[in-house]
Design a protein around this motif. Structure first.
Motif, PDB file in Angstrom:
ATOM      1  N   GLU A  68     -11.146  -9.822 -22.853  1.00 60.50           N
ATOM      2  CA  GLU A  68     -10.423  -9.165 -21.775  1.00 60.50           C
ATOM      3  C   GLU A  68      -8.933  -9.369 -22.007  1.00 60.50           C
ATOM      4  N   ILE A  69      -8.124  -8.511 -21.375  1.00 60.15           N
ATOM      5  CA  ILE A  69      -6.696  -8.755 -21.398  1.00 60.15           C
ATOM      6  C   ILE A  69      -6.300  -9.333 -20.049  1.00 60.15           C
ATOM      7  N   HIS A  70      -5.160 -10.006 -20.047  1.00 59.40           N
ATOM      8  CA  HIS A  70      -4.639 -10.597 -18.828  1.00 59.40           C
ATOM      9  C   HIS A  70      -3.447  -9.769 -18.368  1.00 59.40           C
ATOM     10  N   TYR A  71      -3.466  -9.343 -17.109  1.00 61.81           N
ATOM     11  CA  TYR A  71      -2.360  -8.549 -16.568  1.00 61.81           C
ATOM     12  C   TYR A  71      -1.890  -9.194 -15.265  1.00 61.81           C
ATOM     13  N   TYR A  72      -0.634  -9.563 -15.221  1.00 68.18           N
ATOM     14  CA  TYR A  72      -0.096 -10.368 -14.125  1.00 68.18           C
ATOM     15  C   TYR A  72       0.109  -9.571 -12.831  1.00 68.18           C
ATOM     16  N   TYR A  73       0.747  -8.406 -12.927  1.00 63.09           N
ATOM     17  CA  TYR A  73       1.109  -7.648 -11.721  1.00 63.09           C
ATOM     18  C   TYR A  73      -0.110  -6.968 -11.113  1.00 63.09           C
ATOM     19  N   HIS A  74      -0.099  -6.839  -9.804  1.00 66.15           N
ATOM     20  CA  HIS A  74      -1.259  -6.276  -9.119  1.00 66.15           C
ATOM     21  C   HIS A  74      -1.551  -4.854  -9.591  1.00 66.15           C
ATOM     22  N   LEU A  75      -2.802  -4.581  -9.863  1.00 63.88           N
ATOM     23  CA  LEU A  75      -3.257  -3.241 -10.230  1.00 63.88           C
ATOM     24  C   LEU A  75      -4.062  -2.653  -9.073  1.00 63.88           C
ATOM     25  N   ASP A  76      -3.738  -1.416  -8.720  1.00 62.48           N
ATOM     26  CA  ASP A  76      -4.412  -0.721  -7.620  1.00 62.48           C
ATOM     27  C   ASP A  76      -5.594   0.057  -8.193  1.00 62.48           C
ATOM     28  N   GLU A  77      -6.783  -0.499  -7.999  1.00 62.49           N
ATOM     29  CA  GLU A  77      -7.970   0.111  -8.604  1.00 62.49           C
ATOM     30  C   GLU A  77      -8.294   1.473  -7.980  1.00 62.49           C
ATOM     31  N   ASN A  78      -7.840   1.696  -6.758  1.00 64.10           N
ATOM     32  CA  ASN A  78      -8.099   3.014  -6.147  1.00 64.10           C
ATOM     33  C   ASN A  78      -7.281   4.104  -6.843  1.00 64.10           C
ATOM     34  N   ALA A  79      -6.019   3.800  -7.139  1.00 64.35           N
ATOM     35  CA  ALA A  79      -5.195   4.763  -7.877  1.00 64.35           C
ATOM     36  C   ALA A  79      -5.773   5.000  -9.269  1.00 64.35           C
ATOM     37  N   MET A  80      -6.237   3.938  -9.904  1.00 67.64           N
ATOM     38  CA  MET A  80      -6.810   4.065 -11.251  1.00 67.64           C
ATOM     39  C   MET A  80      -8.080   4.918 -11.220  1.00 67.64           C
ATOM     40  N   ARG A 139     -11.759  -4.286 -20.217  1.00 64.81           N
ATOM     41  CA  ARG A 139     -11.793  -5.356 -19.217  1.00 64.81           C
ATOM     42  C   ARG A 139     -10.421  -6.002 -19.024  1.00 64.81           C
ATOM     43  N   ILE A 140     -10.036  -6.119 -17.770  1.00 68.22           N
ATOM     44  CA  ILE A 140      -8.702  -6.617 -17.418  1.00 68.22           C
ATOM     45  C   ILE A 140      -8.842  -7.736 -16.382  1.00 68.22           C
ATOM     46  N   LEU A 141      -8.233  -8.885 -16.661  1.00 67.74           N
ATOM     47  CA  LEU A 141      -8.140  -9.950 -15.667  1.00 67.74           C
ATOM     48  C   LEU A 141      -6.805  -9.796 -14.966  1.00 67.74           C
ATOM     49  N   ASN A 142      -6.835  -9.570 -13.667  1.00 70.43           N
ATOM     50  CA  ASN A 142      -5.635  -9.237 -12.909  1.00 70.43           C
ATOM     51  C   ASN A 142      -5.301 -10.352 -11.923  1.00 70.43           C
ATOM     52  N   ARG A 143      -4.635 -11.396 -12.461  1.00 70.23           N
ATOM     53  CA  ARG A 143      -4.240 -12.529 -11.613  1.00 70.23           C
ATOM     54  C   ARG A 143      -3.059 -13.226 -12.280  1.00 70.23           C
ATOM     55  N   ALA A 144      -2.588 -14.308 -11.669  1.00 66.67           N
ATOM     56  CA  ALA A 144      -1.366 -14.961 -12.172  1.00 66.67           C
ATOM     57  C   ALA A 144      -1.545 -15.543 -13.573  1.00 66.67           C
ATOM     58  N   HIS A 145      -2.699 -16.170 -13.828  1.00 67.50           N
ATOM     59  CA  HIS A 145      -2.875 -16.883 -15.099  1.00 67.50           C
ATOM     60  C   HIS A 145      -4.128 -16.394 -15.823  1.00 67.50           C
ATOM     61  N   ALA A 146      -4.090 -16.454 -17.156  1.00 68.12           N
ATOM     62  CA  ALA A 146      -5.224 -16.019 -17.971  1.00 68.12           C
ATOM     63  C   ALA A 146      -6.418 -16.967 -17.794  1.00 68.12           C
ATOM     64  N   ASP A 147      -7.568 -16.546 -18.270  1.00 68.14           N
ATOM     65  CA  ASP A 147      -8.781 -17.354 -18.194  1.00 68.14           C
ATOM     66  C   ASP A 147      -9.252 -17.656 -19.614  1.00 68.14           C
ATOM     67  N   PRO A 148      -9.205 -18.947 -20.032  1.00 66.67           N
ATOM     68  CA  PRO A 148      -9.596 -19.262 -21.417  1.00 66.67           C
ATOM     69  C   PRO A 148     -11.061 -18.964 -21.713  1.00 66.67           C
ATOM     70  N   LEU A 149     -11.917 -18.924 -20.690  1.00 61.91           N
ATOM     71  CA  LEU A 149     -13.341 -18.728 -20.943  1.00 61.91           C
ATOM     72  C   LEU A 149     -13.689 -17.290 -21.305  1.00 61.91           C
ATOM     73  N   THR A 150     -12.846 -16.355 -20.916  1.00 60.74           N
ATOM     74  CA  THR A 150     -13.142 -14.943 -21.182  1.00 60.74           C
ATOM     75  C   THR A 150     -12.014 -14.301 -21.982  1.00 60.74           C
ATOM     76  N   ARG A 151     -11.145 -15.118 -22.571  1.00 66.75           N
ATOM     77  CA  ARG A 151      -9.932 -14.605 -23.207  1.00 66.75           C
ATOM     78  C   ARG A 151     -10.216 -13.687 -24.382  1.00 66.75           C
ATOM     79  N   ARG A 152     -11.363 -13.852 -25.040  1.00 63.52           N
ATOM     80  CA  ARG A 152     -11.624 -13.054 -26.236  1.00 63.52           C
ATOM     81  C   ARG A 152     -12.000 -11.617 -25.914  1.00 63.52           C
TER      82      ARG A 152
END
Lengths: 247, 247
Positions: free
Chosen positions: B127-139, B112-125
Motif C-alpha cells: 500500500e502507499i501512505h498518504y498523509y492528507y485527508h482523501l474524500d472517498e465520496n469525491a473519488m 491500496r492507500i493508507l490515509n492517516r498521519a503515519h505509515a504502517d510497517p505491517l502493510t508497507r509493501r
C-alpha cells in the motif's frame, strides 16, 4: 517531560521489542533514532517485550526529554530517522510518573490465520497458513471459557517469573472473513507465550482434534502439557495498549 | 496437455512478471521451478506482465507438459520449489488452444492507500501512505466516469504499442475502511500504467485539487498531460483474471 510513543513494527527482522544480547531489537533502533534526534543518549522504557518475530500496531514506550518540539511532532521527526519496518504512529506527553508497565493496562492482541490450500505471499509476514479447514464456531465457543479472571498457568511457557499467573480476559473471539481467521483477545495482561499457546490450542479445536470444552479442561488443569503447541510468532500482532487510569 | 497456473506474488523484489534483461522476473523463478519439477526445460506464457514492484493475487500463466501428476496437484509441487514471495494458488488443465492473453479477459486490479498521519510497517509493501485527508465520496464520483467503453489514451504512458486504446470498464469504485482506501477496477484490459495513472488522478481528486468531473475532462482530452501522476507501484495488486469464454 515524559513522552509516550506508540510504536508499530514488522517484527520479522528483530529479536523482539526489548534490547537483548542475541540480536537487534526494535528498542535498539528506536533508542538510536531518539539519540540522533535529541543529540544525547536517550533510553526508552517499553511496555511489552514481544517475542522474536512478533509484530505490533501499538506497542508503547516512554522516555524523558527537555525539548521545544511539540510532543505530537516527535513521531514525525523520529519516523524520518527510522527504517521502514518501524513507525511511530503517535506521540504525546504523559505525567512524569507514568510507567508503561507498572499500572493498569488493557492489551489487545490479534493472531491471524490464512485457512486455504495455498499461502499468500502478500500477507505472509503477518499471518500463518493453515491448510485444513478450521471451524470458527468451535473456536469461538472455546474462547468463551477464557473470559473473566482465571489462573492461566496452563497457557504459560517455562521461564516465566511473575508473582501471579492470574489474569483477566475482557474479550476473546475468532472472526472469519473469507479464508482469513483473526483471533482477537483483550486482557489485563498476558503470561509468557500465553496468546500463542491459546492460538495453538484454538487451532487444535478448530481442526476438530478436541471439542470446545477442552479449553475449560486445560484451564482447570493448570498444566502446560494439556494445552496445544505455541503457535508460530509471525501470526501475532500486539494491536493496542490502553491505560484506563490515564484516559 | 496445457496447464493454467494462478500465481500470487509480492512484487517488491522483482522486475515484474515477465522475463526481462534488467533483473529477476517472477517468470524466471517460475520457469526454473517448473523445469526442476519436470526435469526438462519448461517455459511459461504469462497473461499480464505487471510492472516492477507490482503485486498479484491471481496472475495467470500456462505451459505444456506430459505428466501423470494430477493438474490440481501441480500447485503443491511447485510451491515446494518456490520462494515464499511467490505462490501458485491454483492449477488446472485448460484446452490446448487456451491462450492467456489473446482472448476475452476480465481483469480486476486494486490500488491500496493508507490515509492517516503515519505509515504502517505491517502493510508497507502493498500500500502507499498518504498523509492528507482523501474524500472517498469525491473519488467514487470520479470513478463513475470511467464505466463503459472509452478511449483511455489520456491514462496511458508513452511506449505503449497496441492497436487500440479503447477499453471497457465494468466496475470502478473506492471503498474506505477506517484509514484504508481501496480503489478497485475491473475491465476488459488495461493500457500501460493505466490503473496507476487513474489512481494518481483519483488521489488528486480525493485531496480536493480537482472536482470529480475532472475525470471526464481528462478522458475526453485523450491527453496524458491532463491526467495525474503515475501512482507508485507498491500500491497496485492484480487481483484476478477471468476468462468468460472458458467458464
Amino acid at each position: 517531560m515524559r513522552i509516550r510513543l506508540r510504536i508499530a513494527y514488522d517484527g520479522t527482522e528483530y529479536v523482539g521489542f526489548q534490547s537483548q544480547t542475541n540480536g537487534v531489537a526494535v528498542q535498539d533502533v528506536l533508542n538510536a533514532a531518539l539519540s540522533d534526534l535529541f543529540q544525547r543518549e536517550v533510553r526508552t522504557l517499553g511496555a511489552s517485550r514481544t517475542d522474536t518475530g512478533v509484530h505490533a500496531e501499538g506497542n508503547v514506550a516512554v522516555f524523558d526529554v527537555d525539548t521545544r518540539i511539540e510532543p505530537s511532532k516527535i513521531a514525525f521527526a523520529l519516523n524520518a530517522r527510522l527504517p521502514e519496518d518501524i513507525r511511530i504512529v503517535g506521540s504525546d506527553r504523559v505525567p512524569d510518573d507514568f510507567h508503561p508497565r507498572f499500572q493498569n493496562t488493557v492489551k489487545t492482541y490479534e493472531y491471524r490465520i490464512l485457512n486455504r490450500a495455498h499461502a499468500d505471499p502478500l500477507t505472509r509476514r503477518t499471518e500463518i497458513h493453515y491448510y485444513y479447514h478450521l471451524d470458527e464456531n468451535a473456536m469461538n465457543a472455546a474462547c468463551s471459557y477464557l473470559l473473566g479472571e482465571h489462573d492461566f498457568r496452563a497457557f504459560c511457557s517455562a521461564g516465566f517469573s511473575s508473582k501471579t499467573t492470574v489474569r483477566t480476559i475482557y474479550q476473546a473471539s475468532v472472526t472469519r472473513t473469507g479464508d482469513r481467521l483473526v483471533f482477537s483477545i483483550t486482557g489485563s495482561g498476558f503470561l509468557y507465550n500465553m496468546v500463542r499457546i491459546i492460538a495453538g490450542t484454538l487451532i487444535e479445536i478448530g481442526s476438530g482434534k478436541y471439542p470446545p470444552g477442552r479449553m475449560e479442561e486445560i484451564l482447570k488443569s493448570c498444566d502446560r502439557k494439556m494445552a496445544g503447541p505455541t503457535a508460530v510468532a509471525r501470526g501475532l500482532v500486539l494491536m493496542e495498549i490502553r491505560y484506563p487510569d490515564y484516559e
